[in-house]
Design a protein around this motif. Sequence first.
Motif, PDB file in Angstrom:
ATOM      1  N   GLN A 174      14.318  -9.618   6.619  1.00 47.41           N
ATOM      2  CA  GLN A 174      12.570  -9.713   7.076  1.00 47.41           C
ATOM      3  C   GLN A 174      13.180  -9.777   8.800  1.00 47.41           C
ATOM      4  OE1 GLN A 174       9.466  -8.730   5.172  1.00 47.41           O
ATOM      5  NE2 GLN A 174      11.599  -7.860   3.951  1.00 47.41           N
ATOM      6  N   ALA A 175      13.321 -10.629   9.184  1.00 41.83           N
ATOM      7  CA  ALA A 175      13.682 -10.518  10.665  1.00 41.83           C
ATOM      8  C   ALA A 175      13.889  -9.336  11.151  1.00 41.83           C
ATOM      9  CB  ALA A 175      14.146 -11.803  10.817  1.00 41.83           C
ATOM     10  N   ALA A 176      15.003  -8.795  10.634  1.00 41.46           N
ATOM     11  CA  ALA A 176      15.104  -7.497  11.646  1.00 41.46           C
ATOM     12  C   ALA A 176      14.114  -6.504  11.726  1.00 41.46           C
ATOM     13  CB  ALA A 176      16.617  -7.564  11.362  1.00 41.46           C
ATOM     14  N   ALA A 177      14.175  -5.921  10.047  1.00 42.95           N
ATOM     15  CA  ALA A 177      12.728  -5.608   9.752  1.00 42.95           C
ATOM     16  C   ALA A 177      11.476  -5.991  11.402  1.00 42.95           C
ATOM     17  CB  ALA A 177      11.801  -5.110   8.682  1.00 42.95           C
ATOM     18  N   GLN A 178      11.383  -6.651  11.369  1.00 44.13           N
ATOM     19  CA  GLN A 178      10.610  -6.788  12.541  1.00 44.13           C
ATOM     20  C   GLN A 178      10.679  -6.542  13.989  1.00 44.13           C
ATOM     21  OE1 GLN A 178       8.923 -11.039  12.210  1.00 44.13           O
ATOM     22  NE2 GLN A 178       7.518 -11.036  10.234  1.00 44.13           N
ATOM     23  N   ALA A 179      11.884  -7.053  13.993  1.00 49.04           N
ATOM     24  CA  ALA A 179      12.455  -7.080  15.716  1.00 49.04           C
ATOM     25  C   ALA A 179      12.952  -5.097  15.732  1.00 49.04           C
ATOM     26  CB  ALA A 179      13.930  -7.850  15.497  1.00 49.04           C
ATOM     27  N   LEU A 180      13.004  -4.522  14.242  1.00 50.49           N
ATOM     28  CA  LEU A 180      12.977  -3.191  14.797  1.00 50.49           C
ATOM     29  C   LEU A 180      11.628  -2.502  14.196  1.00 50.49           C
ATOM     30  CD1 LEU A 180      16.398  -2.509  13.231  1.00 50.49           C
ATOM     31  CD2 LEU A 180      15.560  -2.675  15.897  1.00 50.49           C
ATOM     32  N   GLY A 181      10.643  -3.521  14.095  1.00 47.81           N
ATOM     33  CA  GLY A 181       9.141  -2.599  13.795  1.00 47.81           C
ATOM     34  C   GLY A 181       8.537  -1.172  14.002  1.00 47.81           C
ATOM     35  N   ALA A 182       9.128  -0.474  15.727  1.00 40.59           N
ATOM     36  CA  ALA A 182       8.392   0.346  15.743  1.00 40.59           C
ATOM     37  C   ALA A 182       9.654   1.525  15.526  1.00 40.59           C
ATOM     38  CB  ALA A 182       7.962   0.057  17.390  1.00 40.59           C
ATOM     39  N   LYS A 183      10.676   1.234  15.877  1.00 41.29           N
ATOM     40  CA  LYS A 183      12.499   2.368  15.271  1.00 41.29           C
ATOM     41  C   LYS A 183      11.792   2.089  13.668  1.00 41.29           C
ATOM     42  CE  LYS A 183      15.015   1.624  19.332  1.00 41.29           C
ATOM     43  NZ  LYS A 183      16.650   1.911  19.316  1.00 41.29           N
ATOM     44  N   LEU A 184      11.591   1.353  13.095  1.00 35.44           N
ATOM     45  CA  LEU A 184      11.724   1.423  11.362  1.00 35.44           C
ATOM     46  C   LEU A 184      10.437   2.319  11.184  1.00 35.44           C
ATOM     47  CD1 LEU A 184      13.133  -1.669  10.549  1.00 35.44           C
ATOM     48  CD2 LEU A 184      13.784   0.505   9.993  1.00 35.44           C
ATOM     49  N   GLN A 185       9.063   2.207  12.002  1.00 37.41           N
ATOM     50  CA  GLN A 185       7.859   3.014  11.191  1.00 37.41           C
ATOM     51  C   GLN A 185       8.479   4.690  11.753  1.00 37.41           C
ATOM     52  OE1 GLN A 185       5.133   1.493   9.813  1.00 37.41           O
ATOM     53  NE2 GLN A 185       4.927   4.039   9.533  1.00 37.41           N
ATOM     54  N   ALA A 186       8.346   4.606  13.194  1.00 36.81           N
ATOM     55  CA  ALA A 186       8.998   5.697  13.212  1.00 36.81           C
ATOM     56  C   ALA A 186      10.168   6.817  12.537  1.00 36.81           C
ATOM     57  CB  ALA A 186       9.601   5.688  14.519  1.00 36.81           C
ATOM     58  N   TYR A 187      11.235   5.891  12.101  1.00 36.34           N
ATOM     59  CA  TYR A 187      11.800   6.241  11.001  1.00 36.34           C
ATOM     60  C   TYR A 187      11.201   6.631   9.664  1.00 36.34           C
ATOM     61  CZ  TYR A 187      15.836   5.896   7.528  1.00 36.34           C
ATOM     62  OH  TYR A 187      16.300   6.507   6.507  1.00 36.34           O
ATOM     63  N   HIS A 188      10.080   5.499   9.215  1.00 35.32           N
ATOM     64  CA  HIS A 188       9.156   6.419   7.750  1.00 35.32           C
ATOM     65  C   HIS A 188       8.677   6.709   8.487  1.00 35.32           C
ATOM     66  CE1 HIS A 188       9.848   1.070   6.844  1.00 35.32           C
ATOM     67  NE2 HIS A 188      11.687   1.882   7.055  1.00 35.32           N
TER      68      HIS A 188
ATOM     69  N   PRO B 270       9.820  -0.119   2.834  1.00 39.97           N
ATOM     70  CA  PRO B 270      10.004  -1.695   2.096  1.00 39.97           C
ATOM     71  C   PRO B 270      10.558  -1.759   0.615  1.00 39.97           C
ATOM     72  CG  PRO B 270       7.974  -0.221   3.150  1.00 39.97           C
ATOM     73  CD  PRO B 270       9.072   0.028   3.107  1.00 39.97           C
ATOM     74  N   PRO B 271      10.603  -3.608   0.517  1.00 39.34           N
ATOM     75  CA  PRO B 271      11.662  -4.082  -0.643  1.00 39.34           C
ATOM     76  C   PRO B 271      10.021  -3.792  -1.796  1.00 39.34           C
ATOM     77  CG  PRO B 271      10.716  -6.057   0.456  1.00 39.34           C
ATOM     78  CD  PRO B 271      10.321  -4.311   1.936  1.00 39.34           C
ATOM     79  N   ALA B 272      10.912  -3.870  -3.159  1.00 38.86           N
ATOM     80  CA  ALA B 272       9.922  -3.623  -3.423  1.00 38.86           C
ATOM     81  C   ALA B 272      10.355  -4.517  -5.184  1.00 38.86           C
ATOM     82  CB  ALA B 272       9.790  -1.514  -5.189  1.00 38.86           C
ATOM     83  N   GLY B 273       8.708  -5.260  -5.301  1.00 39.17           N
ATOM     84  CA  GLY B 273       8.753  -6.107  -6.146  1.00 39.17           C
ATOM     85  C   GLY B 273       9.090  -8.086  -5.800  1.00 39.17           C
ATOM     86  N   GLY B 274      10.105  -7.356  -5.122  1.00 42.05           N
ATOM     87  CA  GLY B 274      10.756  -9.196  -3.856  1.00 42.05           C
ATOM     88  C   GLY B 274      11.969  -9.075  -4.578  1.00 42.05           C
ATOM     89  N   GLU B 275      12.914  -8.151  -5.131  1.00 38.98           N
ATOM     90  CA  GLU B 275      13.975  -8.527  -5.950  1.00 38.98           C
ATOM     91  C   GLU B 275      15.048  -7.376  -4.447  1.00 38.98           C
ATOM     92  OE1 GLU B 275      13.920  -7.125  -8.637  1.00 38.98           O
ATOM     93  OE2 GLU B 275      12.922  -8.460  -9.886  1.00 38.98           O
ATOM     94  N   GLY B 276      16.413  -7.724  -4.611  1.00 37.45           N
ATOM     95  CA  GLY B 276      17.082  -7.461  -3.461  1.00 37.45           C
ATOM     96  C   GLY B 276      17.502  -8.314  -1.809  1.00 37.45           C
ATOM     97  N   ARG B 277      18.889  -7.395  -2.316  1.00 41.11           N
ATOM     98  CA  ARG B 277      18.905  -7.636   0.049  1.00 41.11           C
ATOM     99  C   ARG B 277      17.163  -7.497   0.845  1.00 41.11           C
ATOM    100  NH1 ARG B 277      24.290  -4.990   1.496  1.00 41.11           N
ATOM    101  NH2 ARG B 277      23.279  -3.366  -0.141  1.00 41.11           N
ATOM    102  N   ARG B 278      16.659  -7.155   0.367  1.00 35.11           N
ATOM    103  CA  ARG B 278      15.650  -6.379   1.255  1.00 35.11           C
ATOM    104  C   ARG B 278      14.613  -7.401   1.019  1.00 35.11           C
ATOM    105  NH1 ARG B 278      13.873  -0.509  -0.003  1.00 35.11           N
ATOM    106  NH2 ARG B 278      14.892  -0.781  -2.150  1.00 35.11           N
ATOM    107  N   SER B 279      14.918  -8.315   0.764  1.00 38.28           N
ATOM    108  CA  SER B 279      13.140  -9.005   1.211  1.00 38.28           C
ATOM    109  C   SER B 279      14.008 -10.276   1.512  1.00 38.28           C
ATOM    110  CB  SER B 279      13.118  -9.890  -0.647  1.00 38.28           C
ATOM    111  OG  SER B 279      12.868  -9.048  -1.566  1.00 38.28           O
ATOM    112  N   ALA B 280      15.479 -10.665   1.934  1.00 35.11           N
ATOM    113  CA  ALA B 280      16.269 -11.622   2.335  1.00 35.11           C
ATOM    114  C   ALA B 280      15.395 -11.954   3.784  1.00 35.11           C
ATOM    115  CB  ALA B 280      17.385 -11.587   2.382  1.00 35.11           C
ATOM    116  N   ALA B 281      14.837 -13.479   4.138  1.00 33.75           N
ATOM    117  CA  ALA B 281      14.752 -13.478   5.523  1.00 33.75           C
ATOM    118  C   ALA B 281      15.450 -12.848   6.046  1.00 33.75           C
ATOM    119  CB  ALA B 281      15.055 -15.436   5.934  1.00 33.75           C
ATOM    120  N   GLY B 282      17.348 -13.023   6.297  1.00 33.77           N
ATOM    121  CA  GLY B 282      17.453 -12.273   7.503  1.00 33.77           C
ATOM    122  C   GLY B 282      17.508 -10.910   7.539  1.00 33.77           C
TER     123      GLY B 282
END
Length: 321
Positions: A235-249, A221-233
């Motif tokens: 964030q949308a990809a992270a939502q689409a991969l939600g289950a996989k990313l949760q298992a990964y984390h 997850p992004p820290a402090g709302g900075e960097g590419r991880r905070s970009a809308a695209g």
Amino acid sequence: MQYRTLGRTALKVSRLALGTMNFGPRTGSAEAFAIMDQAVDQGINLFDTANQYGGALGVGTTETILGDWLASNRDKRERLVLATKVHEPMSDDINDRGLSARHIQMACEASLRRLGVDHIDLYQMHHIDRLAPPEEIWQAMDRLIAQGKITYVGSSNFPGWKIAQLNERARAQGRLGLVSEQSLYNLVERRAEMEVIPACEAYGLGLIVWSPLAGGLLAGPPAGGEGRRSAAGVQAAAQALGAKLQAYHDLCAGTGRDPGEVALAWLLAQPAVTSAIIGPRTGDQLTSAMRAEATPLSPETLAALDQIFPPCGPAPEAYAW
């Protein structure tokens, strides 16, 4: 730092390569200089850039920053494998782009001036140019090699068929041909396994990987709302991969390691990967990447990652019997 030969050449490059795309647009010169100093001190000898990098500051900005650092570190230049790229538009001029022989020659001269060096170790084509015949490309590259302005030729973002085409043309003329391919490859995006990696293995190309953290998706997850991880695209990809990313984390948490370190360590465990490009914005990010290189993942963790992000497999078996 560990090293591997670059494809079928005798040239040795570090398992981690310093990507410089952030230098200028997101990282000022002073911090960029400090990161480059730190990278060299840690044993990184492959520095990767491109003539187009610079973002809102303008094309060529990143090469200029790297050139300024090299000017004050002449003793380090000969320890580096300096790589840059040609293809992307450099102005509105219709011919100031692509892989025509004319543009390759002019772009190389301009990169040499910005970098302040007399030769480029690895000159990479940033993308395929469907209008440029292989014979024209090799004519330009051969001239630059003969002039001592470049040493090796590589590709970037090439499909398997283009790697084969260019190397077959080179082989027919007794040339060395392409020695490396710089490709998108990470746990989320594994399509390179279908044809690009088999082509690299068949023709003896080193594989240099970009975006090892999938634009930040695999960094946690992004820290402090900075960097590419905070970009809308992203964030949308992270939502689409939600289950996989949760298992990964969850898996990363079980290993006690940062998600970004795990993603990078996974790449370095892949036999086809010669070097992975890291693009740190800060010295702390570079330190994190160094931990990934120094500490391999266990076979059990690698197998678990394949369960979360399944491999594509080679073509045609990936999609046919």
